[in-house]
Design an enzyme around this catalytic site. Structure first.
Site, short mmCIF file in Angstrom:
data_model
loop_
_atom_site.label_atom_id
_atom_site.label_comp_id
_atom_site.label_asym_id
_atom_site.label_seq_id
_atom_site.Cartn_x
_atom_site.Cartn_y
_atom_site.Cartn_z
CG ASN A 49 55.31 142.39 27.51
OD1 ASN A 49 56.27 143.06 27.88
ND2 ASN A 49 55.34 141.08 27.49
CD GLU B 21 64.72 137.16 32.12
OE1 GLU B 21 64.16 136.14 31.66
OE2 GLU B 21 65.44 137.13 33.13
CD GLU C 49 65.01 140.77 34.36
OE1 GLU C 49 63.83 140.60 34.02
OE2 GLU C 49 65.68 141.76 34.04
C1 SIN Z 1 57.15 139.11 30.25
O1 SIN Z 1 56.27 138.68 29.57
O2 SIN Z 1 58.17 139.55 29.73
C2 SIN Z 1 57.12 139.13 31.77
C3 SIN Z 1 56.00 138.37 32.36
C4 SIN Z 1 56.03 138.33 33.86
O3 SIN Z 1 56.84 138.98 34.51
O4 SIN Z 1 55.21 137.61 34.41
#
Ligand code: SIN
Length: 489
Positions: free
Chosen positions: A155, A254, A470
């Protein structure tokens, strides 16, 4: 594809500073058209093992460089990425589907982690402690953890790599990155630019593969790898944690989310509506932090629903390469199926689709009995906790609106999930802002804004949304070990 620099399009794995072919290849397709864009090296566990060994060797001399030298190389990498922003965005849109403007935004977002951690690397410090005896001196050193494995999602094919590689690089570590099968081209283009920036061979290795289990298995089992950083589903994260337990690795996870977005009666609708739209429909709803459940207080529910519906009707669904398109396709047929099932379940349990609610008649025939991976941007009113959209991460352009009466009730509903990544709320009463921010059981609370992601704030979740953070000044700690030195004098 019309790249200013066609040599950014690579199709082999990148190991030890070399482009390495594999016996097999796998196809990368454009989700908007179904067309094959590239055939990429399909690496196996043996190639991953080789990359880990190479990284272990290279890491030793990288760790001996000064932080300033590492920072200067990283700064060159950042500059090259920004100079090639348009090409990188095109590659990203073609393999992932998000609109070109959003892809350009992701390139800048991704690069910001390199810029940030180049600087943070120079600020790693230790401690000198008050000794317990006259003839002792006590110190704490921070040292690079060594080799890390990074497993990244489709994504954010660029930013989720830089968010892991940049702190690793700045800390003096070397990495083996396994990008998602759907989006290896952005990872390879980043590696090409790292190469041009002078990142030494072996410090970043990219293992492209259609066999995530084999590569993930090697990264987790191999004792040379001291850390695993993963972004993806909670289900896969649990498995990687189990596999990493054998060699007792440090992990950053995450994982999934089920973000509540709460609109209180005292919210400013002219802020809440566009910000809810931005949060919900970013990347066609395919982020771990997209609003998943929108709770709206009774007194403002109808006005909010009407205003959001007007905005959603203005969205333009289509191929992200086309000008004016604001929302792209879903990544693949399985993703489309999941979103369609969630909507069907909500409708069967009494929700109403006031806009959208079905697959869109756009795109190529992608097989599997499905004609397209486009789903209409959707608003579901009268959503209730009995529906799948309350419990599951939708990962699509569907906004279920839940009605609530009191603050206590909505905080209870918002926290009623195994997940704890991002949460949002809109309110003007400052006492309420403090109360609710403190009570939401989430790693991130976003107040009166739908977009909070940047390189400065710590990104990460609680509960089953993950471990570690992160970005931010804390992100580099994930790549450092603490060493206690006790000196007799
Ligand atoms: C994610 O959906 O894994 C990251 C989204 C973001 O960094 O805003």
């Amino acid at each position: 594809m019309q790249l200013a620099d066609a040599s950014l399009l690579k199709s082999d794995a990148y190991i030890d500073g070399q482009w390495v072919a594999a016996e097999k290849r796998f196809a990368v397709t454009n989700p908007a058209t179904g067309a094959v864009i590239a055939e990429v090296a399909d690496a196996d566990a043996a190639m991953a093992r080789h990359a880990i060994e190479v990284a272990a060797k290279a890491q030793k001399s990288w760790a001996r460089e000064t932080a300033k030298t590492r920072a200067m190389i990283m700064r060159d990498w950042f500059n090259l990425i920004m100079q090639n922003q348009d090409d990188l965005a095109q590659i990203l849109t073609l393999e992932m589907g998000k609109p070109l403007a959003e892809a350009k935004g992701e390139i800048a977002y991704g690069a910001s982690f390199i810029d940030w951690f180049a600087e943070e690397g120079r600020r790693i410090t230790g401690d000198i402690l008050m000794p317990h005896q006259h003839d002792k001196r006590l110190m704490v050193l921070k040292q690079p953890i060594g080799v890390y494995g990074a497993i990244t999602p489709w994504n954010f094919p660029n930013a989720m790599i830089t968010r892991k590689v940049a702190p690793g690089m700045a800390a003096g570590c070397a990495g083996v990155v396994k990008p998602a099968q759907q989006t290896p081209l952005s990872a390879l283009a980043l590696a090409e630019l790292a190469h041009r920036a002078g990142v030494p061979a072996g410090i970043v290795n990219i293992i492209t593969s259609s066999d995530a289990a084999a590569i993930g298995g090697e990264l987790c089992a191999n004792a040379l790898v001291r850390k695993i950083s993963f972004t993806g589903s909670t289900e896969v994260g649990r498995r990687l944690m189990q596999q990493s337990a054998e060699t007792v690795k440090k992990v950053s996870m995450e994982l999934g989310g089920n973000a509540p977005l709460i609109v209180f009666d005292d919210a400013d609708l002219s802020v809440a509506v566009p910000e809810a739209l931005a949060s919900k429909f970013r990347n066609a709803g395919q982020t771990c932090v997209c609003a998943n459940r929108i709770f709206v207080q009774d007194g403002i529910y109808d006005d909010f629903a009407a205003a959001l519906t007007e905005e959603v009707k203005k969205m333009r669904l289509g191929d992200g390469m086309e000008a004016g398109v604001t929302i792209g396709p879903l990544i693949d047929a399985a993703a489309l199926e999941k979103v369609a099932e969630c909507v069907e379940d909500a409708l069967a349990h009494g929700a109403e689709a006031v806009v959208g609610g079905k697959r869109a008649d756009l795109g190529a025939d992608l097989g599997a009995g499905l004609e397209t991976t486009f789903f209409e941007p959707t608003i579901l009113t009268d959503a209730t906790p009995k529906m799948r959209v309350f419990r599951e991460e939708i990962f699509g352009p569907v906004a279920p609106l839940f009605r609530f009466k009191s603050e206590d009730e909505v905080v209870g509903l918002a926290n009623d999930t195994i997940f704890g990544l991002a949460s949002y709320f809109f309110a003007r009463d400052m006492a309420r802002v403090w109360r609710v921010a403190e009570q939401l059981d989430y790693g991130i609370v976003s107040v009166n804004t739908g977009i909070f992601s940047n390189e400065i704030g710590p990104f990460g979740g609680v509960k089953q949304s993950g471990v570690g953070r992160e970005g931010s000044r804390y992100g580099i700690d994930e790549y450092l070990e603490m060493k206690y030195v006790c000196l007799g004098v």
